[in-house]
Scaffold this active site. Sequence first.
Site, mmCIF file in Angstrom:
data_model
loop_
_atom_site.group_PDB
_atom_site.id
_atom_site.type_symbol
_atom_site.label_atom_id
_atom_site.label_comp_id
_atom_site.label_asym_id
_atom_site.label_seq_id
_atom_site.Cartn_x
_atom_site.Cartn_y
_atom_site.Cartn_z
ATOM 1 N N LYS A 54 19.050 -55.241 38.591
ATOM 2 C CA LYS A 54 18.579 -55.016 39.969
ATOM 3 C C LYS A 54 17.087 -55.352 40.071
ATOM 4 C CE LYS A 54 22.001 -51.372 40.781
ATOM 5 N NZ LYS A 54 22.259 -49.912 40.773
ATOM 6 N N GLN A 98 19.430 -44.098 39.769
ATOM 7 C CA GLN A 98 20.662 -44.597 39.136
ATOM 8 C C GLN A 98 21.542 -43.418 38.709
ATOM 9 O OE1 GLN A 98 21.521 -47.828 39.049
ATOM 10 N NE2 GLN A 98 23.456 -47.402 38.039
ATOM 11 N N ASP A 121 20.959 -46.852 48.772
ATOM 12 C CA ASP A 121 22.327 -46.678 48.273
ATOM 13 C C ASP A 121 23.276 -46.236 49.389
ATOM 14 O OD1 ASP A 121 22.783 -47.239 45.543
ATOM 15 O OD2 ASP A 121 21.633 -45.483 44.930
HETATM 16 N N1 GUN Z 1 25.949 -45.884 39.445
HETATM 17 C C1 GUN Z 1 27.085 -46.615 39.613
HETATM 18 N N2 GUN Z 1 27.081 -47.223 40.820
HETATM 19 C C2 GUN Z 1 25.927 -46.881 41.426
HETATM 20 C C3 GUN Z 1 25.345 -47.209 42.670
HETATM 21 O O1 GUN Z 1 25.901 -47.930 43.502
HETATM 22 N N3 GUN Z 1 24.121 -46.661 42.922
HETATM 23 C C4 GUN Z 1 23.500 -45.841 42.037
HETATM 24 N N4 GUN Z 1 22.313 -45.344 42.384
HETATM 25 N N5 GUN Z 1 24.016 -45.523 40.869
HETATM 26 C C5 GUN Z 1 25.225 -46.038 40.570
#
Ligand code: GUN
Length: 295
Positions: A54, A98, A121
């Site tokens: 990311k 995350q 998110d």
């Molecule tokens: N862990 C797995 N998928 C995601 C996501 O879409 N966002 C975040 N912040 N953590 C994750």
Amino acid sequence: MTATIIDGRQIAEQIRLEVKQDTERLRRERDITPGLAFILVGENPASQVYVRSKGKACDEMGFYSVTEKLHPGISQQALLDLIEKFNCDVKIHGILVQLPLPKHIDENKVIEAIDYRKDVDGFHPVNVGRLVIGQDCLRPCTPAGVQELLIRSGNDPGGKHVVVVGRSNIVGKPVLNILLQKKDGANAVVTVVHTGGPDIARFTKQADIVVAAMGKAEVITGEMLKPGCVVIDVGINRTPDPTSKNGSRLVGDVHFPSASQVASAITPVPGGVGPMTIAMLMKNTMRAAAGSIYH
Ligand code: GUN
């Protein structure tokens, strides 16, 4: 019948190009550079890989980004304080914590601490609520990516019967709420089923579009599908494979060899939904920076 492969990498690349162009315009016309803060708690290898890719995408978009790596034993309060610091930072338009978090930290409290205008998110209750009632909002990245994949591959969900398998807050529920909207690119009849109920096949056999998101390897097989349907596989599972170099390989929630003989179009794993998640995160961050969602 052999299905057309829906190329998520190619569609994601197109979206990233659009976001990059919008970002350049934002900088030129309003002197705004989108900024994204990543918070990574602990040393979960998968989370480290996700955050790194990311961050790389941010560089490619021309975003400003920072990554805070925190010790797995960090207190909940220290994490909340860091979120508050980013809430107040004018250079930061998006905050991504995350998941999953260590057990001693309450995930809901953390999500609620993020300013909903920076919740790229789309997990904050304000954004969840706005999505449900059809107001503009930051939407969860993977479900928004599922919608984009359908539209851009020529499989508009309008008027179709979509069966979502899985009911998670991250995928199943937001896919339902996105595709149910009375809007272009949505307007589907949506059924949600899950592993807690009987006979998933009874439902998937009636679907024009199946979205598989229950997190179980290769459960959806060709005989559970209606001929000619479209299959979107959100699953990413590691399965043993003695023939591969590291002894395992990635598979989806769909059994690709049989499903691709019945469906008219299908996403592969990897290279389907996965790349869309990052592309939509970039889009969300750009939109948060532009500040046009919440007035
Ligand atoms: N862990 C797995 N998928 C995601 C996501 O879409 N966002 C975040 N912040 N953590 C994750």
